[in-house]
Motif scaffolding. Structure first.
Motif, short mmCIF file in Angstrom:
data_model
loop_
_atom_site.label_atom_id
_atom_site.label_comp_id
_atom_site.label_asym_id
_atom_site.label_seq_id
_atom_site.Cartn_x
_atom_site.Cartn_y
_atom_site.Cartn_z
N SER A 90 28.74 40.63 40.30
CA SER A 90 28.78 39.36 41.02
C SER A 90 30.17 38.72 40.99
N LEU A 91 30.96 39.06 39.98
CA LEU A 91 32.30 38.50 39.90
C LEU A 91 33.16 38.93 41.09
N VAL A 92 33.08 40.20 41.45
CA VAL A 92 33.89 40.68 42.57
C VAL A 92 33.38 40.09 43.90
N VAL A 93 32.09 39.87 44.00
CA VAL A 93 31.54 39.26 45.21
C VAL A 93 32.01 37.80 45.34
N VAL A 94 31.92 37.07 44.25
CA VAL A 94 32.36 35.67 44.28
C VAL A 94 33.86 35.58 44.54
N GLY A 95 34.63 36.47 43.91
CA GLY A 95 36.07 36.47 44.15
C GLY A 95 36.40 36.72 45.61
N ALA A 96 35.70 37.67 46.23
CA ALA A 96 35.93 37.94 47.66
C ALA A 96 35.56 36.73 48.52
N LEU A 97 34.48 36.04 48.15
CA LEU A 97 34.09 34.84 48.91
C LEU A 97 35.14 33.73 48.80
N PHE A 98 35.75 33.61 47.64
CA PHE A 98 36.81 32.61 47.50
C PHE A 98 38.01 32.97 48.37
N PHE A 99 38.35 34.25 48.44
CA PHE A 99 39.45 34.66 49.31
C PHE A 99 39.10 34.37 50.78
N LEU A 100 37.86 34.61 51.16
CA LEU A 100 37.45 34.36 52.55
C LEU A 100 37.40 32.87 52.86
N SER A 101 37.22 32.04 51.84
CA SER A 101 37.17 30.60 52.09
C SER A 101 38.53 30.02 52.45
N VAL A 102 39.61 30.74 52.15
CA VAL A 102 40.95 30.22 52.47
C VAL A 102 41.14 30.09 53.98
N PRO A 103 40.97 31.18 54.78
CA PRO A 103 41.11 30.98 56.23
C PRO A 103 40.05 30.04 56.82
N LEU A 104 38.86 29.99 56.20
CA LEU A 104 37.83 29.08 56.70
C LEU A 104 38.25 27.63 56.52
N SER A 105 38.82 27.30 55.37
CA SER A 105 39.26 25.92 55.15
C SER A 105 40.43 25.56 56.06
N VAL A 106 41.32 26.53 56.33
CA VAL A 106 42.42 26.27 57.26
C VAL A 106 41.88 25.98 58.67
N PHE A 210 42.37 30.44 46.10
CA PHE A 210 43.06 31.71 45.89
C PHE A 210 43.16 32.04 44.39
N ILE A 211 43.51 31.04 43.58
CA ILE A 211 43.59 31.27 42.13
C ILE A 211 42.22 31.63 41.57
N ALA A 212 41.17 30.93 42.05
CA ALA A 212 39.82 31.25 41.59
C ALA A 212 39.43 32.67 41.98
N GLY A 213 39.78 33.09 43.19
CA GLY A 213 39.49 34.46 43.61
C GLY A 213 40.18 35.48 42.73
N VAL A 214 41.45 35.22 42.39
CA VAL A 214 42.19 36.14 41.51
C VAL A 214 41.51 36.22 40.14
N LEU A 215 41.11 35.08 39.61
CA LEU A 215 40.48 35.07 38.28
C LEU A 215 39.15 35.82 38.29
N PHE A 216 38.35 35.64 39.32
CA PHE A 216 37.07 36.35 39.37
C PHE A 216 37.27 37.85 39.53
N ILE A 217 38.21 38.26 40.38
CA ILE A 217 38.47 39.69 40.53
C ILE A 217 39.01 40.28 39.23
N TYR A 218 39.88 39.55 38.56
CA TYR A 218 40.42 40.05 37.29
C TYR A 218 39.32 40.10 36.23
N GLY A 219 38.41 39.11 36.27
CA GLY A 219 37.28 39.16 35.35
C GLY A 219 36.39 40.36 35.62
N TRP A 220 36.25 40.73 36.88
CA TRP A 220 35.48 41.94 37.22
C TRP A 220 36.13 43.18 36.63
N ARG A 221 37.44 43.25 36.68
CA ARG A 221 38.14 44.41 36.11
C ARG A 221 37.98 44.45 34.59
#
Length: 255
Positions: A90-106, A210-221
């Protein structure tokens, strides 16, 4: 019989940290449900505010995951390895969603900027229309009408700078021009303030997401240990082998 996860027992304080971690994850799930339900996916204001709310509280699930993973697989209950495996994925899924939220918020910030600009432009047009109507009335007023206006103002206790209708007409037109200039200046200031506020809010949300996405992806690793299937201890393998041989011996005895 001790399992592989029982060979390194943890102190009671470590168990308490894990319990706190599970509690934080549950609270995060509740807050997330409250934030996104009922969804209003076509409303850019709701989408941007929801993303900002989730980003502001992202430290809670991150801390919860960190506490739950204390000690890795040591001294875990039977259901926890599967739960940790699900949590790791679930960490990698949440991290990907945070990355996708960047263009959505823009995109939402851009939509809100256009909506605000259209609203301000509409208010400006209505104000200019009213001013133009007053200007036409003053320009089309006769000298008698202006004299009656002076008399009415004096009867009400107002002070009129002149008794000459033409001077009064010029004075009124100057005031109308000044009012129009003030409206345009106020509109330009409001537009600039709106753009600045949206840029600041969008930048803060995007950087945090973006920082949250990096942290979740790194937590997945880092939680790869939760996704790797652990080998069974020798004691369990021997017990399983013994259970498998028992029916064979019973069949031989019957024969």
């Amino acid at each position: 019989m001790m399992t592989a996860s029982d060979r390194n027992p943890l102190s009671p304080s470590m168990y308490f940290l894990r319990l706190v971690g599970y509690g934080l994850l549950i609270l995060s799930a509740v807050d997330f449900a409250v934030a996104v339900f009922p969804p209003r996916l076509t409303n850019p204001t709701w989408e941007l505010q929801t993303i900002q709310f989730i980003v502001d509280w992202v430290v809670v699930p991150l801390l919860g995951v960190g506490l739950v993973c204390v000690g890795e697989l040591s001294s875990r209950r039977k259901f926890e390895p599967l739960l940790l495996r699900i949590l790791s994925w679930s960490l990698v899924v949440v991290g990907a969603l945070f990355f996708l939220s960047v263009p959505l918020s823009v995109s939402n910030a851009w939509k809100l900027n256009n909506q605000g600009r259209n609203q301000i432009t509409g208010e400006l047009d209505r104000g200019i229309t009213r001013i133009e109507q007053v200007r036409e009335q003053v320009e089309g007023a006769s000298s008698e009408d202006l004299l009656n206006l002076i008399q009415q103002a004096q009867q009400r206790g107002g002070q009129v700078q002149t008794d000459d209708p033409q001077e009064l007409r010029d004075l009124l037109l100057n005031n109308i021009d000044r009012a129009e200039t003030n409206i345009r200046t106020q509109v330009d200031s409001t537009r600039a303030q709106q753009v600045r506020t949206l840029l600041e809010s969008s930048a803060q949300v995007n950087v945090s997401a973006f920082i949250a996405g990096v942290l979740f992806i790194y937590g997945w690793r880092l939680t790869r240990w939760a996704r790797v299937k652990q080998p069974r201890p020798p004691q369990q393998r021997k017990a399983k082998a013994a259970r498998g041989k028992s029916p064979q011996r019973a069949k031989r005895g019957d024969s």
